[in-house]
Structures are given as structure tokens and as C-alpha cells.
Design a protein around this motif. Sequence first.
Motif, PDB file in Angstrom:
ATOM      1  N   ASP A  65       0.843  -1.199   0.000  1.00 18.26           N
ATOM      2  CA  ASP A  65       0.000   0.000   0.000  1.00 18.26           C
ATOM      3  C   ASP A  65       0.876   1.246   0.000  1.00 18.26           C
ATOM      4  O   ASP A  65       1.949   1.274   0.614  1.00 18.26           O
ATOM      5  N   TRP A  66       0.409   2.300  -0.674  1.00 20.37           N
ATOM      6  CA  TRP A  66       1.193   3.540  -0.783  1.00 20.37           C
ATOM      7  C   TRP A  66       0.272   4.737  -0.566  1.00 20.37           C
ATOM      8  O   TRP A  66      -0.774   4.850  -1.203  1.00 20.37           O
ATOM      9  N   THR A  67       0.705   5.614   0.315  1.00 19.41           N
ATOM     10  CA  THR A  67      -0.015   6.857   0.575  1.00 19.41           C
ATOM     11  C   THR A  67       0.889   8.027   0.196  1.00 19.41           C
ATOM     12  O   THR A  67       1.715   8.479   1.009  1.00 19.41           O
ATOM     13  N   LYS A 126      -4.956   9.933   0.483  1.00 18.74           N
ATOM     14  CA  LYS A 126      -4.887   9.279  -0.831  1.00 18.74           C
ATOM     15  C   LYS A 126      -4.006   8.040  -0.717  1.00 18.74           C
ATOM     16  O   LYS A 126      -2.786   8.156  -0.547  1.00 18.74           O
ATOM     17  N   THR A 127      -4.635   6.851  -0.792  1.00 19.99           N
ATOM     18  CA  THR A 127      -3.908   5.586  -0.659  1.00 19.99           C
ATOM     19  C   THR A 127      -4.225   4.680  -1.833  1.00 19.99           C
ATOM     20  O   THR A 127      -5.383   4.521  -2.214  1.00 19.99           O
ATOM     21  N   VAL A 153      -3.726   0.730  -3.146  1.00 20.85           N
ATOM     22  CA  VAL A 153      -3.540  -0.553  -2.493  1.00 20.85           C
ATOM     23  C   VAL A 153      -2.487  -1.394  -3.196  1.00 20.85           C
ATOM     24  O   VAL A 153      -2.172  -1.194  -4.377  1.00 20.85           O
ATOM     25  N   GLN A 154      -1.953  -2.345  -2.459  1.00 24.42           N
ATOM     26  CA  GLN A 154      -0.977  -3.301  -2.959  1.00 24.42           C
ATOM     27  C   GLN A 154      -1.493  -3.983  -4.218  1.00 24.42           C
ATOM     28  O   GLN A 154      -2.645  -4.382  -4.300  1.00 24.42           O
TER      29      GLN A 154
END
Length: 514
Positions: free
Chosen positions: A187-189, A194-195, A197-198
Amino acid sequence: DTMSGGGKRVTRVLVSLSKNGSNDVAIREFDLVAGDFVKEQPFTIQQTARSRASYKSRDVLLIGSDFGAQTMTQAGFPRTIREWVRGTDIQDAPVVFEGEPSDISVASYIDDERVRGGGIYEVRARILTDKTSRVWVRKVKFEHLLKPNDPLRQGIGEPQPFAELQVPEDSEIDFVGNLLLITLRSDWTPEPGKTFVQGSLVYVNSHKFIKYGPKDRIYHVLFKPKDRVSCEDYIVTKEFLVLSILQDMKPKLEFYKLEKDANKLRLVGMDKNAQIRTINIRSVDPYEGNKFWLTTTGYTEPSTLWLADASKMDSHDKKVIRKTGSEGYIIRKLNALPEYFDASELDVCQRFAASKDGTQVPYFIISKKGLILDKRNPTIIYSYGSFGVSLGPHYGAPTGIAWLARGGVYVEAIIRGGGEFGDSWHEKAMRENRCRAHEDFIAVAEDLVASSICSPKSLGMRGGSSGGLLVANVYLLRPDLFGAVHCASPILDMKRYKAMGGFQSWVLEFGDPD
């Protein structure tokens, strides 16, 4: 390359040669126009190390090799990158990038996107582990790639300094036109609220991202994973991006066209239905056209090579998304491996079994058509389920000749621990959760028995290497469920495997016995 027509044509390539399967490689330069190895001042590296090289321009090579002390990592790969100008001594080539001794390796390359309306990117990376890296990028002009004393460089200022890309270390990046594509393994924010997902594939304007960072950027999600749906691969042609999606282990292609001055990807077409098969896609020439190679195979279909064209999926009406079978983009069949057994009377189907925690585990059954459900059919289950290794439809001549043609039933279980549905499917059966792989396998076996395909007496299982460990554990857990076990070259002593020269990857996968 001044002969490339502004980056539109590849004229020379580097060929890596390995003697007797060694990891050390010799590198030689081949001229595609002349059809021969370069004879005048060629770039040549002898087979003395795990060398890595790529062109910066026709007469400048980015090279990593063993140049003596402190030039290789502890893993035995290049730690430094040098810029080697044609006709000069490689030992005099200056070091332009350096990693740490603990890194696996370093890399440096040029990504020329002018043919798609984009810029030229110079990329440097430290490969930290087999799944993580740190990347630095700068946008350059063509003249910046030439040797220092080239007349074309006169009056051209120095390029901007490198900027580290603010992306997760376990992500993968790619440049397409004016876009930066980011494939996420976690996951990246990029900014609060604002995220992504993997398993997602997102893209953003590359110039703004490099210059200003990840905040306040406009992101587009090209692919977002769902339950048992993952992004398997993608390729880029001159004008299109072709995305391969795996849906319940059945692949389908989606076609996107690069538009709006190379700043947007628009969906133009897709496969109407996913099929039980395995596919591989590769661009024929991403600089000159939109053709690509499509390789297909299945449990009853030998590997077949097709020539396809992504532009056939485009429509003049931008509101239309074409949905067709593979005939919508295939031009012609080129070649195929021979058939080694008669598959005309065989049937391939997919089913699902509920694991102990409720997870739906897919599996494939290959059997004679009109299979009699009398619990007497000799049946073999095969699986692997570790290290993120993916299984899937493939043509196995020995299995077809020795088992299927003689009336046997072959089952392939897609259990957790493999990489079939992305990193999350793998990670769910690592270390303390390793038992989930065993439970998935047992669930498939129980489903076969409950379906009257076989009985425990006529059911066998097979696995090799880490798969050998899998079937050994399963048999210890449920000896009542199987009549035979083929446990090939297994890792079984999980208390002492480190003392036997086990790799660090085993510790990451199964846990540390110490």
C-alpha cells in the motif's frame, strides 16, 4: 545513436555470453545494420565477472564490472557504474555512480521516450534486495548523452541534478511517453487522504513528479486488484500499452492507447472472455510499430506463437471499447511446438475449494471427457505454494503421455504461498502462516473425494523441492486422505537447514529456526 533517426530505430545491441552456464558473462557489441559484431573499436568485456552494461549513447557505455577492490557488492554484483567512451581504456573510465557493499547491485540506463512524445530519462538505481530498490532520475537532452568532447555538446548546459523518486522501495517504475508508471507491491499513501492498495498499477505525469515530488499530483489508476484478480504483466508498443490481467487464473488482455500529448492512457479494447490458458506478450519493436508476439499454451495445447497488432483494437469512435476474442488482434499463427499426446478426448475445467479459513482456492482438473464419478479414478494433485512461484496452465508431455492418455486425472492446486494473485497471495502463507498452504492443499483433496472423482485410496500427491516439503507436511497432517505420495528432492529438516547452507530466502519464507 545518431543513426537511430531521433530514437526511432535501434541499430546496435549488447550481447551477453556465458560459457558453461557461468554467472560471469562476456559482453560483445553487435551491429544490426551490418549484421555482424562491431569490428572497429568495439565495446568488449571479457568473461571475468557478473558484468552489467547498457548504452548511454552510441559511443558511451554505462558499465558495471569487477574493477578491483570495492567495485563489487558482497553479493558478487557490480557496486559501481562507470562511463566508458569508445576507443578509450576501460580502466580510465570515471565512476559516476556507487552503491553500498550491502546492496545486491547497482544499475544505470537510459529510457528514451521521444518516439512516444516524451523525454529522455537517465536512471540510476541501488538494488537493495531482490524486491526493493532506490531510484534516482533526471531528464536530459540528447546532447547530454554524447561523449564529453562531442561537437554537438558545445553550448549545451549541464543537465539537471538527479532527483530520488519518492516511491516505495518495493515498487517498480517505468516511463511511457510523459508518464511515470508505478507498480505497487505494498500500500502507498503519497499524501494524506490518498492511498493506493498493494497490487495496483498507477500513473502520473513524470516531469511534475520528478521535479515536485508525490504531493498534489494527479494520479490515474490503470489497474486495481480485486479478490483473485491481479495484474500479471504489461508491454508497451509505439502507441499502445497492453495489460495482461489474471482473473481466477485465466488471463485476458486490455488495450490502452497513449493520447493527449503522451499524458493519458485511454482504454480502447479488451478480451471478451478469459480463457484457461497461459499467455506471454512481448513487443516486436516498441519504437517502430504496434505489433507484438503472443505466446499461448495450456494443459492440452502446446506452446503456440502468434503475431498480433494492438492497433487493431482501436476505434475511430473514442466512446467505443471493443470487446472481442483473440481474433480481434491476432494477425496470424507463426509456429507451434508438436503435440505429443492426443488431447481430443480430454477435458479441462476449473473448480474452487473452501479452505479452513473460508478462502476459495482454485484448482484445475484435466481428465477424460465424460469422467465417471465412481470414486475409482486414479488422481494426482500437484502444487508448489511457496516463494511466490506461479503455477498455471502449461503443456506437459510426460504427464499427458504417462498419465492422462492412460485414463489418469491430473489436478493442479493454486494454493496460497504462490504468486498467482500477486504478492498478497504469497505473503498469506509465509512464516507463521505457512499452515495455510497445507490447509489449502487439503481442502482441494477433500473436494475431489467429496465430488466422487476419487477416493483416498486412489488419490496421490506430488511435489518437488519446496513442494516436497509441502506434500510431506500434508501427509503427516492427513495420512488418511492419500494413498500415495511422491515427495521429490524436498527440504525437510527445518530445524537445521541453515547449517546445510540454506539461503536467506528460506528464512524469509519459512521463518528462522534459531
